[in-house]
Scaffold this motif. Structure first.
Motif, PDB file in Angstrom:
ATOM      1  N   ALA A   1       0.814  -1.215   0.000  1.00  0.00           N
ATOM      2  CA  ALA A   1       0.000   0.000   0.000  1.00  0.00           C
ATOM      3  C   ALA A   1       0.852   1.271   0.000  1.00  0.00           C
ATOM      4  CB  ALA A   1      -0.985  -0.009   1.157  1.00  0.00           C
ATOM      5  N   ALA A   2       1.793   1.336  -0.954  1.00  0.00           N
ATOM      6  CA  ALA A   2       2.665   2.506  -1.051  1.00  0.00           C
ATOM      7  C   ALA A   2       3.243   2.611  -2.457  1.00  0.00           C
ATOM      8  CB  ALA A   2       3.794   2.408  -0.037  1.00  0.00           C
ATOM      9  N   ILE A   3       3.754   3.789  -2.776  1.00  0.00           N
ATOM     10  CA  ILE A   3       4.450   4.002  -4.042  1.00  0.00           C
ATOM     11  C   ILE A   3       5.860   3.466  -3.882  1.00  0.00           C
ATOM     12  CG2 ILE A   3       5.353   5.753  -5.619  1.00  0.00           C
ATOM     13  CD1 ILE A   3       2.878   7.470  -4.796  1.00  0.00           C
ATOM     14  N   VAL A   4       6.260   2.589  -4.801  1.00  0.00           N
ATOM     15  CA  VAL A   4       7.548   1.903  -4.661  1.00  0.00           C
ATOM     16  C   VAL A   4       8.517   2.162  -5.806  1.00  0.00           C
ATOM     17  CG1 VAL A   4       6.600   0.068  -3.207  1.00  0.00           C
ATOM     18  CG2 VAL A   4       6.648  -0.218  -5.708  1.00  0.00           C
ATOM     19  N   GLY A   5       8.043   2.729  -6.913  1.00  0.00           N
ATOM     20  CA  GLY A   5       8.949   2.930  -8.034  1.00  0.00           C
ATOM     21  C   GLY A   5       8.321   3.712  -9.166  1.00  0.00           C
ATOM     22  N   VAL A   6       9.101   3.872 -10.217  1.00  0.00           N
ATOM     23  CA  VAL A   6       8.699   4.626 -11.405  1.00  0.00           C
ATOM     24  C   VAL A   6       9.262   3.913 -12.621  1.00  0.00           C
ATOM     25  CG1 VAL A   6       8.908   6.842 -12.608  1.00  0.00           C
ATOM     26  CG2 VAL A   6       8.833   6.802 -10.117  1.00  0.00           C
ATOM     27  N   PHE A   7       8.511   3.929 -13.720  1.00  0.00           N
ATOM     28  CA  PHE A   7       9.094   3.457 -14.970  1.00  0.00           C
ATOM     29  C   PHE A   7       8.736   4.393 -16.115  1.00  0.00           C
ATOM     30  CE2 PHE A   7       5.135   0.871 -14.990  1.00  0.00           C
ATOM     31  CZ  PHE A   7       4.664   1.052 -16.294  1.00  0.00           C
ATOM     32  N   GLY A   8       9.658   4.479 -17.060  1.00  0.00           N
ATOM     33  CA  GLY A   8       9.423   5.229 -18.275  1.00  0.00           C
ATOM     34  C   GLY A   8       8.544   4.408 -19.201  1.00  0.00           C
ATOM     35  N   VAL A   9       7.776   5.084 -20.028  1.00  0.00           N
ATOM     36  CA  VAL A   9       6.835   4.411 -20.919  1.00  0.00           C
ATOM     37  C   VAL A   9       7.391   4.400 -22.338  1.00  0.00           C
ATOM     38  CG1 VAL A   9       4.525   4.582 -21.944  1.00  0.00           C
ATOM     39  CG2 VAL A   9       4.851   4.991 -19.495  1.00  0.00           C
ATOM     40  N   GLY A  10       7.376   3.220 -22.940  1.00  0.00           N
ATOM     41  CA  GLY A  10       7.708   3.097 -24.355  1.00  0.00           C
ATOM     42  C   GLY A  10       6.437   3.337 -25.147  1.00  0.00           C
ATOM     43  N   ASN A  11       6.097   2.434 -26.009  1.00  0.00           N
ATOM     44  CA  ASN A  11       4.846   2.537 -26.765  1.00  0.00           C
ATOM     45  C   ASN A  11       3.653   2.192 -25.894  1.00  0.00           C
ATOM     46  OD1 ASN A  11       6.012   3.143 -29.326  1.00  0.00           O
ATOM     47  ND2 ASN A  11       6.547   0.987 -29.561  1.00  0.00           N
ATOM     48  N   VAL A  12       2.519   2.801 -26.214  1.00  0.00           N
ATOM     49  CA  VAL A  12       1.243   2.401 -25.628  1.00  0.00           C
ATOM     50  C   VAL A  12       0.420   1.890 -26.802  1.00  0.00           C
ATOM     51  CG1 VAL A  12      -0.842   3.123 -24.410  1.00  0.00           C
ATOM     52  CG2 VAL A  12       1.383   4.098 -23.772  1.00  0.00           C
ATOM     53  N   VAL A  13       0.075   0.619 -26.733  1.00  0.00           N
ATOM     54  CA  VAL A  13      -0.591  -0.053 -27.837  1.00  0.00           C
ATOM     55  C   VAL A  13      -2.015  -0.402 -27.439  1.00  0.00           C
ATOM     56  CG1 VAL A  13      -0.532  -2.118 -29.290  1.00  0.00           C
ATOM     57  CG2 VAL A  13       1.602  -0.971 -28.659  1.00  0.00           C
ATOM     58  N   GLU A  14      -2.963  -0.051 -28.296  1.00  0.00           N
ATOM     59  CA  GLU A  14      -4.368  -0.400 -28.085  1.00  0.00           C
ATOM     60  C   GLU A  14      -4.802  -1.282 -29.248  1.00  0.00           C
ATOM     61  OE1 GLU A  14      -6.836   3.032 -27.461  1.00  0.00           O
ATOM     62  OE2 GLU A  14      -5.447   3.896 -26.002  1.00  0.00           O
ATOM     63  N   ARG A  15      -5.066  -2.545 -28.951  1.00  0.00           N
ATOM     64  CA  ARG A  15      -5.465  -3.512 -29.968  1.00  0.00           C
ATOM     65  C   ARG A  15      -6.467  -4.486 -29.350  1.00  0.00           C
ATOM     66  NH1 ARG A  15      -2.662  -0.336 -32.447  1.00  0.00           N
ATOM     67  NH2 ARG A  15      -1.004  -0.787 -33.885  1.00  0.00           N
ATOM     68  N   THR A  16      -6.888  -5.441 -30.136  1.00  0.00           N
ATOM     69  CA  THR A  16      -7.743  -6.489 -29.594  1.00  0.00           C
ATOM     70  C   THR A  16      -6.930  -7.306 -28.596  1.00  0.00           C
ATOM     71  OG1 THR A  16      -7.112  -8.115 -31.260  1.00  0.00           O
ATOM     72  CG2 THR A  16      -9.024  -6.684 -31.782  1.00  0.00           C
ATOM     73  N   PRO A  17      -7.603  -7.929 -27.630  1.00  0.00           N
ATOM     74  CA  PRO A  17      -6.848  -8.779 -26.706  1.00  0.00           C
ATOM     75  C   PRO A  17      -6.006  -9.835 -27.432  1.00  0.00           C
ATOM     76  CG  PRO A  17      -9.015  -8.360 -25.806  1.00  0.00           C
ATOM     77  CD  PRO A  17      -9.010  -7.792 -27.215  1.00  0.00           C
ATOM     78  N   ARG A  18      -6.541 -10.428 -28.472  1.00  0.00           N
ATOM     79  CA  ARG A  18      -5.776 -11.455 -29.195  1.00  0.00           C
ATOM     80  C   ARG A  18      -4.498 -10.878 -29.798  1.00  0.00           C
ATOM     81  NH1 ARG A  18      -7.578 -16.133 -33.339  1.00  0.00           N
ATOM     82  NH2 ARG A  18      -5.469 -16.653 -33.992  1.00  0.00           N
ATOM     83  N   ALA A  19      -4.592  -9.698 -30.424  1.00  0.00           N
ATOM     84  CA  ALA A  19      -3.415  -9.069 -31.019  1.00  0.00           C
ATOM     85  C   ALA A  19      -2.384  -8.710 -29.953  1.00  0.00           C
ATOM     86  CB  ALA A  19      -3.817  -7.834 -31.825  1.00  0.00           C
ATOM     87  N   VAL A  20      -2.859  -8.247 -28.798  1.00  0.00           N
ATOM     88  CA  VAL A  20      -1.937  -7.904 -27.711  1.00  0.00           C
ATOM     89  C   VAL A  20      -1.267  -9.166 -27.178  1.00  0.00           C
ATOM     90  CG1 VAL A  20      -1.819  -7.021 -25.332  1.00  0.00           C
ATOM     91  CG2 VAL A  20      -3.000  -5.705 -27.111  1.00  0.00           C
ATOM     92  N   TRP A  21      -2.029 -10.244 -27.003  1.00  0.00           N
ATOM     93  CA  TRP A  21      -1.426 -11.498 -26.541  1.00  0.00           C
ATOM     94  C   TRP A  21      -0.392 -11.993 -27.547  1.00  0.00           C
ATOM     95  CZ3 TRP A  21      -0.534 -14.170 -22.363  1.00  0.00           C
ATOM     96  CH2 TRP A  21       0.010 -15.447 -22.495  1.00  0.00           C
ATOM     97  N   ASP A  22      -0.734 -11.968 -28.813  1.00  0.00           N
ATOM     98  CA  ASP A  22       0.189 -12.451 -29.844  1.00  0.00           C
ATOM     99  C   ASP A  22       1.502 -11.673 -29.832  1.00  0.00           C
ATOM    100  OD1 ASP A  22      -1.664 -14.356 -30.636  1.00  0.00           O
ATOM    101  OD2 ASP A  22      -2.310 -13.252 -32.427  1.00  0.00           O
ATOM    102  N   LYS A  23       1.426 -10.387 -29.587  1.00  0.00           N
ATOM    103  CA  LYS A  23       2.626  -9.535 -29.580  1.00  0.00           C
ATOM    104  C   LYS A  23       3.415  -9.658 -28.286  1.00  0.00           C
ATOM    105  CE  LYS A  23       5.380  -6.063 -30.652  1.00  0.00           C
ATOM    106  NZ  LYS A  23       6.397  -6.167 -31.664  1.00  0.00           N
TER     107      LYS A  23
END
Length: 158
Positions: free
Chosen positions: A50-72
């Motif tokens: 229940a606390a903030i523990v880290g930070v990460f930079g974001v690469g691509n944000v991809v919006e696709r069908t669940p199947r396409a996201v799973w395949d990738k």
């Protein structure tokens, strides 16, 4: 002049938060699309931490069908196929946020220390002063670590 960072505070279960910080989990999955492009994610690790523990930079944000996201991204989300399917049951869109550089904070930060009353159900955008606080703090530790990269330059879900 570079644009201001857009930082999202995301609630992430401990198993997945730790995997991101260890460089094992390379994509964070969401069922709700982001309305704004984000540059970083501040990791709120859910109970029992229940606390903030880290930070990460974001690469691509991809919006696709669940199947396409799973395949990738299968094998990089920390989910089994069964868990993935259960998570996206009834959804026609899956959001994959590629994890870039990740760092663990030297000390966890409670939301109450930031005057945030409760964790976001999925995510919330942080006001610029809070966002800059986390970005400055993580950079000052000098411990930014590049997570193993996904296929550099690949067209997501092509």
């Amino acid at each position: 002049m570079a644009a201001d960072p857009v930082v999202a505070l995301m609630s992430i279960r401990p198993r997945f938060a730790q995997a991101i910080l260890e460089g094992v989990k390379l994509v964070e999955l969401r069922r709700v699309p982001l309305k704004r492009p984000i540059t970083h994610v501040v990791i709120y690790e859910t109970a029992p931490t229940a606390a903030i523990v880290g930070v990460f930079g974001v690469g691509n944000v991809v919006e696709r069908t669940p199947r396409a996201v799973w395949d990738k991204y299968n094998g990089t989300s920390g989910l089994t196929k069964r868990e993935f399917d259960a998570y996206f049951t009834g959804k026609h869109l899956a959001i994959a946020i590629e994890v870039g550089e990740a760092t663990r904070l030297s000390e966890a930060v409670r939301l109450s220390d930031l005057s945030i009353r409760r964790p976001p159900q999925s995510f919330m955008y942080l006001p610029l002063p809070l966002a800059e606080r986390f970005l400055k703090e993580t950079r000052s530790h000098g411990n930014w670590r590049r997570s193993a990269s996904l296929e550099a330059g690949a067209d997501p879900c092509s």
